[in-house]
Design a protein around this motif. Structure first.
Motif, PDB file in Angstrom:
ATOM      1  N   GLY A 239      68.240   5.952 -25.597  1.00  0.00           N
ATOM      2  CA  GLY A 239      68.231   7.337 -25.143  1.00  0.00           C
ATOM      3  C   GLY A 239      66.815   7.858 -25.040  1.00  0.00           C
ATOM      4  N   ALA A 240      66.678   9.036 -24.418  1.00  0.00           N
ATOM      5  CA  ALA A 240      65.358   9.629 -24.209  1.00  0.00           C
ATOM      6  C   ALA A 240      65.290  11.014 -24.818  1.00  0.00           C
ATOM      7  CB  ALA A 240      65.044   9.701 -22.714  1.00  0.00           C
ATOM      8  N   VAL A 241      64.118  11.338 -25.372  1.00  0.00           N
ATOM      9  CA  VAL A 241      63.829  12.667 -25.902  1.00  0.00           C
ATOM     10  C   VAL A 241      62.705  13.262 -25.051  1.00  0.00           C
ATOM     11  CG1 VAL A 241      62.884  13.955 -27.855  1.00  0.00           C
ATOM     12  CG2 VAL A 241      64.568  12.152 -28.251  1.00  0.00           C
ATOM     13  N   ILE A 242      62.913  14.470 -24.547  1.00  0.00           N
ATOM     14  CA  ILE A 242      61.925  15.126 -23.706  1.00  0.00           C
ATOM     15  C   ILE A 242      61.205  16.186 -24.526  1.00  0.00           C
ATOM     16  CG2 ILE A 242      61.514  16.394 -21.563  1.00  0.00           C
ATOM     17  CD1 ILE A 242      62.669  13.605 -21.139  1.00  0.00           C
ATOM     18  N   LYS A 255      61.699  19.157 -16.409  1.00  0.00           N
ATOM     19  CA  LYS A 255      62.938  19.046 -15.637  1.00  0.00           C
ATOM     20  C   LYS A 255      62.939  17.761 -14.820  1.00  0.00           C
ATOM     21  CE  LYS A 255      65.865  21.739 -12.513  1.00  0.00           C
ATOM     22  NZ  LYS A 255      65.999  23.003 -11.749  1.00  0.00           N
ATOM     23  N   LYS A 256      61.767  17.406 -14.272  1.00  0.00           N
ATOM     24  CA  LYS A 256      61.657  16.157 -13.512  1.00  0.00           C
ATOM     25  C   LYS A 256      61.813  14.945 -14.440  1.00  0.00           C
ATOM     26  CE  LYS A 256      58.515  18.336 -10.201  1.00  0.00           C
ATOM     27  NZ  LYS A 256      57.122  18.408  -9.726  1.00  0.00           N
ATOM     28  N   GLY A 257      61.299  15.080 -15.668  1.00  0.00           N
ATOM     29  CA  GLY A 257      61.459  13.988 -16.629  1.00  0.00           C
ATOM     30  C   GLY A 257      62.920  13.738 -16.953  1.00  0.00           C
ATOM     31  N   VAL A 258      63.695  14.811 -17.142  1.00  0.00           N
ATOM     32  CA  VAL A 258      65.129  14.675 -17.391  1.00  0.00           C
ATOM     33  C   VAL A 258      65.811  14.035 -16.179  1.00  0.00           C
ATOM     34  CG1 VAL A 258      67.288  15.931 -17.776  1.00  0.00           C
ATOM     35  CG2 VAL A 258      65.213  16.611 -19.002  1.00  0.00           C
ATOM     36  N   ALA A 259      65.420  14.500 -14.974  1.00  0.00           N
ATOM     37  CA  ALA A 259      66.025  13.980 -13.744  1.00  0.00           C
ATOM     38  C   ALA A 259      65.763  12.487 -13.580  1.00  0.00           C
ATOM     39  CB  ALA A 259      65.483  14.740 -12.541  1.00  0.00           C
ATOM     40  N   SER A 265      70.459   5.062 -10.782  1.00  0.00           N
ATOM     41  CA  SER A 265      70.041   3.671 -10.958  1.00  0.00           C
ATOM     42  C   SER A 265      69.412   3.412 -12.322  1.00  0.00           C
ATOM     43  CB  SER A 265      69.047   3.282  -9.858  1.00  0.00           C
ATOM     44  OG  SER A 265      67.924   4.147  -9.886  1.00  0.00           O
ATOM     45  N   ILE A 266      69.041   4.479 -13.057  1.00  0.00           N
ATOM     46  CA  ILE A 266      68.435   4.336 -14.388  1.00  0.00           C
ATOM     47  C   ILE A 266      69.459   4.682 -15.462  1.00  0.00           C
ATOM     48  CG2 ILE A 266      66.649   5.234 -15.932  1.00  0.00           C
ATOM     49  CD1 ILE A 266      64.882   5.595 -13.461  1.00  0.00           C
ATOM     50  N   ASN A 267      70.020   5.886 -15.396  1.00  0.00           N
ATOM     51  CA  ASN A 267      71.154   6.280 -16.235  1.00  0.00           C
ATOM     52  C   ASN A 267      70.908   6.056 -17.728  1.00  0.00           C
ATOM     53  OD1 ASN A 267      73.680   7.398 -16.602  1.00  0.00           O
ATOM     54  ND2 ASN A 267      74.723   5.414 -16.520  1.00  0.00           N
ATOM     55  N   VAL A 268      69.777   6.584 -18.208  1.00  0.00           N
ATOM     56  CA  VAL A 268      69.491   6.564 -19.648  1.00  0.00           C
ATOM     57  C   VAL A 268      69.938   7.896 -20.238  1.00  0.00           C
ATOM     58  CG1 VAL A 268      67.656   6.582 -21.384  1.00  0.00           C
ATOM     59  CG2 VAL A 268      67.575   4.934 -19.510  1.00  0.00           C
ATOM     60  N   PRO A 269      70.781   7.893 -21.283  1.00  0.00           N
ATOM     61  CA  PRO A 269      71.225   9.167 -21.862  1.00  0.00           C
ATOM     62  C   PRO A 269      70.045   9.997 -22.377  1.00  0.00           C
ATOM     63  CG  PRO A 269      72.538   7.329 -22.682  1.00  0.00           C
ATOM     64  CD  PRO A 269      71.397   6.729 -21.933  1.00  0.00           C
ATOM     65  N   VAL A 270      70.025  11.270 -22.021  1.00  0.00           N
ATOM     66  CA  VAL A 270      69.002  12.191 -22.533  1.00  0.00           C
ATOM     67  C   VAL A 270      69.529  12.787 -23.835  1.00  0.00           C
ATOM     68  CG1 VAL A 270      67.675  14.284 -22.098  1.00  0.00           C
ATOM     69  CG2 VAL A 270      68.114  12.677 -20.230  1.00  0.00           C
ATOM     70  N   LEU A 271      68.892  12.446 -24.938  1.00  0.00           N
ATOM     71  CA  LEU A 271      69.355  12.896 -26.250  1.00  0.00           C
ATOM     72  C   LEU A 271      69.075  14.362 -26.473  1.00  0.00           C
ATOM     73  CD1 LEU A 271      68.102   9.833 -28.343  1.00  0.00           C
ATOM     74  CD2 LEU A 271      70.386  10.207 -27.395  1.00  0.00           C
ATOM     75  N   GLU A 303      69.859  24.341 -21.904  1.00  0.00           N
ATOM     76  CA  GLU A 303      71.159  24.932 -21.573  1.00  0.00           C
ATOM     77  C   GLU A 303      71.462  24.783 -20.082  1.00  0.00           C
ATOM     78  OE1 GLU A 303      70.985  28.939 -22.923  1.00  0.00           O
ATOM     79  OE2 GLU A 303      71.059  28.416 -25.055  1.00  0.00           O
ATOM     80  N   ASP A 304      70.439  24.991 -19.253  1.00  0.00           N
ATOM     81  CA  ASP A 304      70.632  24.875 -17.803  1.00  0.00           C
ATOM     82  C   ASP A 304      70.996  23.453 -17.394  1.00  0.00           C
ATOM     83  OD1 ASP A 304      70.060  27.532 -17.536  1.00  0.00           O
ATOM     84  OD2 ASP A 304      67.969  27.244 -16.924  1.00  0.00           O
ATOM     85  N   LEU A 305      70.350  22.468 -18.034  1.00  0.00           N
ATOM     86  CA  LEU A 305      70.572  21.065 -17.678  1.00  0.00           C
ATOM     87  C   LEU A 305      71.732  20.445 -18.450  1.00  0.00           C
ATOM     88  CD1 LEU A 305      66.863  19.807 -17.484  1.00  0.00           C
ATOM     89  CD2 LEU A 305      68.332  20.583 -15.626  1.00  0.00           C
ATOM     90  N   LYS A 306      72.319  21.245 -19.357  1.00  0.00           N
ATOM     91  CA  LYS A 306      73.455  20.772 -20.165  1.00  0.00           C
ATOM     92  C   LYS A 306      73.094  19.543 -21.003  1.00  0.00           C
ATOM     93  CE  LYS A 306      77.113  22.675 -17.232  1.00  0.00           C
ATOM     94  NZ  LYS A 306      76.205  23.571 -16.478  1.00  0.00           N
ATOM     95  N   VAL A 307      71.916  19.599 -21.624  1.00  0.00           N
ATOM     96  CA  VAL A 307      71.499  18.566 -22.582  1.00  0.00           C
ATOM     97  C   VAL A 307      71.222  19.257 -23.908  1.00  0.00           C
ATOM     98  CG1 VAL A 307      70.551  17.064 -20.790  1.00  0.00           C
ATOM     99  CG2 VAL A 307      69.048  18.708 -21.923  1.00  0.00           C
ATOM    100  N   PRO A 308      71.303  18.539 -25.029  1.00  0.00           N
ATOM    101  CA  PRO A 308      71.112  19.183 -26.339  1.00  0.00           C
ATOM    102  C   PRO A 308      69.704  19.750 -26.511  1.00  0.00           C
ATOM    103  CG  PRO A 308      72.198  17.051 -26.575  1.00  0.00           C
ATOM    104  CD  PRO A 308      71.733  17.137 -25.155  1.00  0.00           C
ATOM    105  N   PHE A 309      69.611  20.862 -27.218  1.00  0.00           N
ATOM    106  CA  PHE A 309      68.314  21.397 -27.640  1.00  0.00           C
ATOM    107  C   PHE A 309      68.098  20.939 -29.072  1.00  0.00           C
ATOM    108  CE2 PHE A 309      65.750  24.895 -29.527  1.00  0.00           C
ATOM    109  CZ  PHE A 309      64.576  24.655 -28.807  1.00  0.00           C
ATOM    110  N   LEU A 310      67.058  20.148 -29.296  1.00  0.00           N
ATOM    111  CA  LEU A 310      66.860  19.490 -30.586  1.00  0.00           C
ATOM    112  C   LEU A 310      66.090  20.330 -31.590  1.00  0.00           C
ATOM    113  CD1 LEU A 310      66.022  15.930 -29.193  1.00  0.00           C
ATOM    114  CD2 LEU A 310      68.188  16.711 -30.159  1.00  0.00           C
TER     115      LEU A 310
END
Length: 378
Positions: A239-242, A255-259, A265-271, A303-310
Protein backbone atom coordinates in the motif's frame (compact mmCIF):
# COMPACT_ATOMS: atom_id res chain seq x y z
CA UNK A 1 -31.31 -43.02 -42.93
CA UNK A 2 -31.99 -41.95 -39.36
CA UNK A 3 -28.76 -40.92 -37.59
CA UNK A 4 -28.10 -41.87 -33.98
CA UNK A 5 -26.62 -39.22 -31.65
CA UNK A 6 -24.52 -41.80 -29.79
CA UNK A 7 -22.91 -42.90 -33.06
CA UNK A 8 -21.93 -39.30 -33.75
CA UNK A 9 -20.35 -38.91 -30.29
CA UNK A 10 -18.48 -42.21 -30.72
CA UNK A 11 -17.08 -41.02 -34.04
CA UNK A 12 -15.99 -37.66 -32.60
CA UNK A 13 -14.08 -39.48 -29.86
CA UNK A 14 -11.59 -40.59 -32.52
CA UNK A 15 -10.39 -37.07 -33.38
CA UNK A 16 -8.77 -34.23 -31.45
CA UNK A 17 -8.99 -30.47 -31.65
CA UNK A 18 -5.86 -29.02 -33.33
CA UNK A 19 -3.32 -28.16 -30.65
CA UNK A 20 -5.15 -30.01 -27.85
CA UNK A 21 -4.34 -33.45 -26.50
CA UNK A 22 -7.69 -35.01 -25.62
CA UNK A 23 -10.35 -36.05 -28.10
CA UNK A 24 -13.17 -33.62 -28.86
CA UNK A 25 -15.66 -35.26 -26.50
CA UNK A 26 -13.36 -35.81 -23.49
CA UNK A 27 -11.97 -32.29 -23.70
CA UNK A 28 -15.48 -30.82 -23.60
CA UNK A 29 -14.99 -29.12 -26.95
CA UNK A 30 -18.18 -30.70 -28.33
CA UNK A 31 -20.96 -28.72 -26.70
CA UNK A 32 -23.97 -30.23 -28.41
CA UNK A 33 -25.04 -32.72 -31.10
CA UNK A 34 -28.48 -32.65 -32.72
CA UNK A 35 -29.70 -35.30 -35.20
CA UNK A 36 -32.83 -35.34 -37.39
CA UNK A 37 -33.18 -38.05 -40.05
CA UNK A 38 -29.97 -37.83 -42.12
CA UNK A 39 -29.05 -34.37 -40.81
CA UNK A 40 -26.64 -33.65 -37.94
CA UNK A 41 -25.64 -30.40 -36.26
CA UNK A 42 -22.42 -30.24 -34.20
CA UNK A 43 -21.69 -27.30 -31.87
CA UNK A 44 -18.01 -27.17 -30.92
CA UNK A 45 -15.80 -24.68 -29.08
CA UNK A 46 -12.05 -24.52 -29.67
CA UNK A 47 -9.29 -22.48 -28.01
CA UNK A 48 -7.05 -22.01 -31.03
CA UNK A 49 -8.05 -18.70 -32.67
CA UNK A 50 -6.29 -19.34 -35.99
CA UNK A 51 -8.33 -19.73 -39.18
CA UNK A 52 -6.34 -22.87 -40.00
CA UNK A 53 -7.44 -24.57 -36.75
CA UNK A 54 -11.07 -23.72 -37.42
CA UNK A 55 -10.93 -25.13 -40.97
CA UNK A 56 -9.06 -28.25 -39.82
CA UNK A 57 -11.72 -28.88 -37.14
CA UNK A 58 -14.53 -28.62 -39.68
CA UNK A 59 -12.80 -30.91 -42.18
CA UNK A 60 -11.98 -33.55 -39.53
CA UNK A 61 -15.60 -33.65 -38.29
CA UNK A 62 -17.03 -33.90 -41.81
CA UNK A 63 -14.60 -36.62 -42.84
CA UNK A 64 -15.02 -38.68 -39.65
CA UNK A 65 -18.84 -38.67 -39.65
CA UNK A 66 -18.96 -39.54 -43.35
CA UNK A 67 -16.48 -42.40 -42.92
CA UNK A 68 -17.63 -43.83 -39.58
CA UNK A 69 -21.37 -43.06 -39.48
CA UNK A 70 -23.03 -42.30 -42.81
CA UNK A 71 -21.42 -41.26 -46.08
CA UNK A 72 -24.37 -39.13 -47.21
CA UNK A 73 -25.03 -37.37 -43.93
CA UNK A 74 -25.91 -33.68 -44.17
CA UNK A 75 -23.63 -32.02 -41.63
CA UNK A 76 -23.73 -28.50 -40.15
CA UNK A 77 -20.80 -27.48 -37.97
CA UNK A 78 -20.90 -24.42 -35.69
CA UNK A 79 -17.38 -23.59 -34.52
CA UNK A 80 -16.97 -21.06 -31.71
CA UNK A 81 -13.54 -19.80 -30.66
CA UNK A 82 -12.82 -19.04 -26.98
CA UNK A 83 -9.14 -18.16 -26.95
CA UNK A 84 -7.50 -17.91 -23.50
CA UNK A 85 -6.86 -14.34 -22.38
CA UNK A 86 -3.40 -13.23 -23.46
CA UNK A 87 -1.30 -10.93 -21.29
CA UNK A 88 -1.03 -7.30 -22.28
CA UNK A 89 1.96 -6.19 -24.27
CA UNK A 90 4.99 -5.01 -22.30
CA UNK A 91 3.73 -6.42 -19.00
CA UNK A 92 6.45 -6.41 -16.37
CA UNK A 93 6.01 -8.34 -13.13
CA UNK A 94 7.62 -7.36 -9.90
CA UNK A 95 9.41 -10.07 -7.93
CA UNK A 96 8.48 -10.60 -4.27
CA UNK A 97 11.40 -10.59 -1.85
CA UNK A 98 11.34 -13.45 0.68
CA UNK A 99 10.95 -12.23 4.25
CA UNK A 100 9.32 -8.88 3.46
CA UNK A 101 5.76 -9.13 4.75
CA UNK A 102 4.50 -5.60 4.02
CA UNK A 103 6.04 -3.04 1.68
CA UNK A 104 4.74 0.49 2.22
CA UNK A 105 5.49 3.28 -0.27
CA UNK A 106 5.66 6.74 1.32
CA UNK A 107 5.12 9.28 -1.44
CA UNK A 108 4.21 12.87 -2.19
CA UNK A 109 3.45 14.67 -5.38
CA UNK A 110 5.54 17.65 -4.28
CA UNK A 111 8.97 18.05 -2.75
CA UNK A 112 9.56 19.79 0.57
CA UNK A 113 6.47 18.49 2.37
CA UNK A 114 8.46 16.42 4.89
CA UNK A 115 8.04 12.98 3.34
CA UNK A 116 11.47 11.70 4.43
CA UNK A 117 10.91 13.08 7.94
CA UNK A 118 7.58 11.29 8.15
CA UNK A 119 9.14 8.06 6.82
CA UNK A 120 11.91 8.16 9.43
CA UNK A 121 9.48 8.79 12.29
CA UNK A 122 7.06 6.12 11.11
CA UNK A 123 9.95 3.65 10.97
CA UNK A 124 11.26 4.30 14.49
CA UNK A 125 7.71 4.28 15.90
CA UNK A 126 7.02 0.91 14.28
CA UNK A 127 10.28 -0.35 15.75
CA UNK A 128 9.26 0.92 19.22
CA UNK A 129 6.00 -1.01 18.80
CA UNK A 130 7.99 -4.20 18.39
CA UNK A 131 7.89 -4.61 14.61
CA UNK A 132 10.89 -5.51 12.47
CA UNK A 133 11.38 -2.53 10.18
CA UNK A 134 13.51 -1.46 7.24
CA UNK A 135 13.74 1.75 5.18
CA UNK A 136 14.82 1.89 1.55
CA UNK A 137 15.75 5.41 0.52
CA UNK A 138 14.49 5.41 -3.08
CA UNK A 139 15.16 9.12 -3.56
CA UNK A 140 18.20 8.49 -5.75
CA UNK A 141 18.89 12.15 -6.54
CA UNK A 142 18.33 13.57 -3.06
CA UNK A 143 18.91 10.88 -0.41
CA UNK A 144 18.34 12.24 3.12
CA UNK A 145 17.52 9.13 5.14
CA UNK A 146 21.20 8.49 6.15
CA UNK A 147 21.34 11.94 7.80
CA UNK A 148 18.03 11.43 9.59
CA UNK A 149 19.23 8.14 11.06
CA UNK A 150 22.68 9.52 11.96
CA UNK A 151 24.44 7.00 9.70
CA UNK A 152 25.63 9.29 6.89
CA UNK A 153 29.26 8.16 7.27
CA UNK A 154 28.50 4.43 7.41
CA UNK A 155 29.18 1.97 4.59
CA UNK A 156 27.22 -1.29 4.14
CA UNK A 157 29.29 -4.46 4.49
CA UNK A 158 29.09 -7.53 2.29
CA UNK A 159 27.84 -10.78 3.82
CA UNK A 160 27.60 -14.28 2.37
CA UNK A 161 24.05 -15.64 2.20
CA UNK A 162 23.60 -19.09 0.64
CA UNK A 163 26.91 -18.67 -1.15
CA UNK A 164 25.97 -15.28 -2.61
CA UNK A 165 27.39 -11.91 -1.64
CA UNK A 166 24.73 -9.55 -0.28
CA UNK A 167 24.74 -6.00 1.11
CA UNK A 168 24.06 -5.77 4.82
CA UNK A 169 21.83 -2.75 5.58
CA UNK A 170 23.02 -0.22 8.15
CA UNK A 171 21.00 -0.42 11.37
CA UNK A 172 20.16 2.26 13.91
CA UNK A 173 17.25 2.75 16.34
CA UNK A 174 16.16 -0.80 15.48
CA UNK A 175 15.64 0.10 11.80
CA UNK A 176 17.57 -1.35 8.85
CA UNK A 177 18.48 1.29 6.27
CA UNK A 178 19.81 1.31 2.72
CA UNK A 179 20.36 4.40 0.59
CA UNK A 180 22.34 5.47 -2.45
CA UNK A 181 23.79 8.05 -0.07
CA UNK A 182 25.97 5.31 1.44
CA UNK A 183 27.75 4.86 -1.88
CA UNK A 184 28.39 8.50 -2.86
CA UNK A 185 30.41 11.35 -1.41
CA UNK A 186 28.48 14.02 0.55
CA UNK A 187 29.22 16.66 -2.10
CA UNK A 188 28.75 14.32 -5.07
CA UNK A 189 25.71 14.85 -7.29
CA UNK A 190 24.04 11.74 -8.71
CA UNK A 191 23.69 12.59 -12.41
CA UNK A 192 22.11 9.46 -13.82
CA UNK A 193 19.50 8.73 -16.42
CA UNK A 194 16.46 6.65 -15.50
CA UNK A 195 17.86 3.18 -16.37
CA UNK A 196 20.94 3.74 -14.20
CA UNK A 197 18.82 4.87 -11.26
CA UNK A 198 16.49 1.89 -11.71
CA UNK A 199 19.45 -0.50 -11.76
CA UNK A 200 20.82 0.99 -8.53
CA UNK A 201 17.43 0.58 -6.86
CA UNK A 202 17.16 -3.04 -7.96
CA UNK A 203 20.57 -3.76 -6.46
CA UNK A 204 19.55 -2.26 -3.12
CA UNK A 205 16.36 -4.33 -3.19
CA UNK A 206 17.47 -7.73 -4.44
CA UNK A 207 21.20 -7.71 -3.61
CA UNK A 208 20.59 -6.78 0.04
CA UNK A 209 20.12 -9.09 3.00
CA UNK A 210 17.03 -7.55 4.57
CA UNK A 211 16.20 -10.66 6.56
CA UNK A 212 12.72 -10.96 8.07
CA UNK A 213 10.84 -7.64 8.12
CA UNK A 214 7.28 -6.85 9.12
CA UNK A 215 7.48 -3.53 7.26
CA UNK A 216 9.78 -2.16 4.58
CA UNK A 217 9.13 1.56 4.10
CA UNK A 218 10.06 3.03 0.72
CA UNK A 219 10.96 6.72 0.85
CA UNK A 220 10.03 7.67 -2.72
CA UNK A 221 11.16 10.85 -4.49
CA UNK A 222 8.66 13.63 -5.25
CA UNK A 223 6.48 13.38 -8.34
CA UNK A 224 5.04 10.51 -10.36
CA UNK A 225 7.83 9.50 -12.68
CA UNK A 226 10.34 6.90 -13.72
CA UNK A 227 11.63 5.96 -10.25
CA UNK A 228 8.10 5.27 -9.03
CA UNK A 229 7.37 2.97 -11.97
CA UNK A 230 10.72 1.21 -11.56
CA UNK A 231 9.97 0.52 -7.90
CA UNK A 232 6.49 -0.82 -8.64
CA UNK A 233 7.85 -2.97 -11.46
CA UNK A 234 10.41 -4.40 -9.05
CA UNK A 235 8.36 -4.95 -5.89
CA UNK A 236 4.81 -5.94 -4.98
CA UNK A 237 3.66 -2.91 -2.98
CA UNK A 238 1.24 -3.58 -0.12
CA UNK A 239 0.00 0.00 0.00
CA UNK A 240 0.93 3.66 -0.30
CA UNK A 241 0.92 6.54 2.18
CA UNK A 242 0.70 10.07 0.78
CA UNK A 243 2.27 13.00 2.66
CA UNK A 244 1.15 16.58 2.05
CA UNK A 245 0.96 19.97 3.71
CA UNK A 246 -2.42 21.77 3.85
CA UNK A 247 -1.24 24.21 1.17
CA UNK A 248 -3.30 24.26 -2.05
CA UNK A 249 -0.18 23.92 -4.24
CA UNK A 250 0.94 20.82 -2.31
CA UNK A 251 -2.56 19.33 -2.32
CA UNK A 252 -2.79 19.61 -6.10
CA UNK A 253 0.33 17.46 -6.43
CA UNK A 254 -0.76 15.07 -3.65
CA UNK A 255 -3.94 14.44 -5.62
CA UNK A 256 -1.80 13.39 -8.59
CA UNK A 257 0.18 11.08 -6.32
CA UNK A 258 -3.03 9.34 -5.21
CA UNK A 259 -4.17 9.12 -8.85
CA UNK A 260 -0.89 7.43 -9.83
CA UNK A 261 -1.35 4.60 -7.33
CA UNK A 262 -5.03 4.22 -8.21
CA UNK A 263 -4.31 4.02 -11.94
CA UNK A 264 -5.85 0.80 -13.30
CA UNK A 265 -2.56 -0.64 -14.53
CA UNK A 266 -0.87 0.01 -11.13
CA UNK A 267 -3.73 -0.45 -8.65
CA UNK A 268 -1.79 -0.06 -5.40
CA UNK A 269 -4.13 0.48 -2.41
CA UNK A 270 -3.78 3.98 -0.93
CA UNK A 271 -3.65 3.47 2.83
CA UNK A 272 -4.26 7.14 3.50
CA UNK A 273 -3.00 10.73 3.60
CA UNK A 274 -0.88 12.34 6.33
CA UNK A 275 -1.03 16.12 6.82
CA UNK A 276 2.39 17.49 7.77
CA UNK A 277 3.01 21.04 9.06
CA UNK A 278 -0.70 21.19 9.86
CA UNK A 279 -0.45 24.15 12.26
CA UNK A 280 2.03 26.08 14.42
CA UNK A 281 1.75 26.52 18.17
CA UNK A 282 4.34 28.78 19.85
CA UNK A 283 5.70 27.67 23.22
CA UNK A 284 4.55 30.87 24.90
CA UNK A 285 0.97 30.38 23.64
CA UNK A 286 0.35 26.61 23.95
CA UNK A 287 -3.41 26.95 23.40
CA UNK A 288 -3.07 28.82 20.13
CA UNK A 289 -2.93 27.24 16.67
CA UNK A 290 -1.76 29.19 13.63
CA UNK A 291 -2.59 27.59 10.30
CA UNK A 292 0.35 28.92 8.31
CA UNK A 293 -0.14 26.71 5.24
CA UNK A 294 -3.95 26.50 5.41
CA UNK A 295 -6.37 24.57 7.57
CA UNK A 296 -7.22 20.85 7.19
CA UNK A 297 -6.41 20.82 3.49
CA UNK A 298 -5.11 17.24 3.45
CA UNK A 299 -8.00 16.08 5.62
CA UNK A 300 -10.50 17.55 3.16
CA UNK A 301 -8.60 16.05 0.24
CA UNK A 302 -8.78 12.60 1.86
CA UNK A 303 -12.54 12.99 2.22
CA UNK A 304 -12.88 14.12 -1.40
CA UNK A 305 -10.83 11.18 -2.71
CA UNK A 306 -12.50 8.73 -0.31
CA UNK A 307 -9.21 7.56 1.21
CA UNK A 308 -8.42 7.39 4.95
CA UNK A 309 -7.03 10.44 6.75
CA UNK A 310 -4.19 9.09 8.89
CA UNK A 311 -3.57 12.15 11.04
CA UNK A 312 -1.79 15.47 11.28
CA UNK A 313 1.66 16.57 12.42
CA UNK A 314 2.19 20.11 13.73
CA UNK A 315 4.91 22.46 12.50
CA UNK A 316 7.41 22.15 15.33
CA UNK A 317 11.01 23.31 15.32
CA UNK A 318 12.24 20.27 17.22
CA UNK A 319 11.08 17.93 14.44
CA UNK A 320 13.42 19.70 12.02
CA UNK A 321 16.22 19.82 14.57
CA UNK A 322 15.80 16.13 15.39
CA UNK A 323 16.03 15.20 11.72
CA UNK A 324 19.13 17.31 11.22
CA UNK A 325 21.01 15.69 14.11
CA UNK A 326 19.92 12.19 13.13
CA UNK A 327 17.55 11.32 15.96
CA UNK A 328 13.91 11.25 14.76
CA UNK A 329 11.50 13.29 16.89
CA UNK A 330 9.33 10.24 17.61
CA UNK A 331 12.10 9.03 19.92
CA UNK A 332 11.41 11.96 22.28
CA UNK A 333 9.61 10.10 25.05
CA UNK A 334 6.55 11.48 26.86
CA UNK A 335 6.06 14.34 24.41
CA UNK A 336 3.15 15.45 22.26
CA UNK A 337 5.22 14.64 19.15
CA UNK A 338 5.73 11.05 20.27
CA UNK A 339 1.97 10.72 20.80
CA UNK A 340 1.22 12.29 17.40
CA UNK A 341 3.50 9.88 15.55
CA UNK A 342 2.23 6.92 17.59
CA UNK A 343 -1.36 7.75 16.63
CA UNK A 344 -0.51 8.08 12.93
CA UNK A 345 1.56 4.89 12.97
CA UNK A 346 -1.26 2.98 14.66
CA UNK A 347 -3.61 4.20 11.91
CA UNK A 348 -1.17 3.05 9.23
CA UNK A 349 -0.88 -0.40 10.83
CA UNK A 350 -4.66 -0.64 11.12
CA UNK A 351 -5.06 0.24 7.43
CA UNK A 352 -2.49 -2.41 6.48
CA UNK A 353 -4.34 -5.03 8.55
CA UNK A 354 -7.64 -4.00 6.99
CA UNK A 355 -6.12 -4.06 3.51
CA UNK A 356 -4.71 -7.55 4.04
CA UNK A 357 -8.04 -8.79 5.42
CA UNK A 358 -10.21 -7.44 2.62
CA UNK A 359 -7.94 -7.68 -0.43
CA UNK A 360 -5.98 -10.61 -1.90
CA UNK A 361 -2.44 -11.21 -0.62
CA UNK A 362 0.21 -8.90 -2.01
CA UNK A 363 1.02 -9.89 -5.55
CA UNK A 364 3.38 -8.69 -8.22
CA UNK A 365 2.20 -5.43 -9.73
CA UNK A 366 1.72 -5.48 -13.48
CA UNK A 367 2.57 -2.29 -15.36
CA UNK A 368 2.34 -1.68 -19.09
CA UNK A 369 4.98 0.56 -20.60
CA UNK A 370 2.50 2.89 -22.27
CA UNK A 371 0.32 3.13 -19.18
CA UNK A 372 3.22 4.72 -17.38
CA UNK A 373 3.36 7.44 -20.02
CA UNK A 374 -0.30 8.35 -19.87
CA UNK A 375 -1.88 11.32 -18.13
CA UNK A 376 -4.46 10.11 -15.65
CA UNK A 377 -7.54 12.08 -14.67
CA UNK A 378 -9.02 11.48 -11.28
Amino acid sequence: MKLNKQDIYKALETITVPGEGQNMVESGAVKNVVTFADEVIVDITIKNPSLQAKKRTEVDILKTIHEKVYAKAKITINVKVEAPETPKANVIKGKPVPGLRNIIAVASGKGGVGKSTVTANLAVTLSKMGFKVGVLDADIYGPSIPIMFDVANEKPLAVKIDGKSKMKPIENYGVKVLSIGFFTQPDQAVVWRGPMAAKALNQMIFDAHWGELDFLLLDLPPGTGDIHLSIMQSLPITGAVIVSTPQIVALADAKKGVAMFQQESINVPVLGIIENMAYFTPDELPDNKYYIFGKEGAKNLAEDLKVPFLGEIPLVQSIREAGDIGRPAALQTATSLEKAFEKITQNVVQEVVSRNDTLPPTEAIKITTMAGCAAVKK
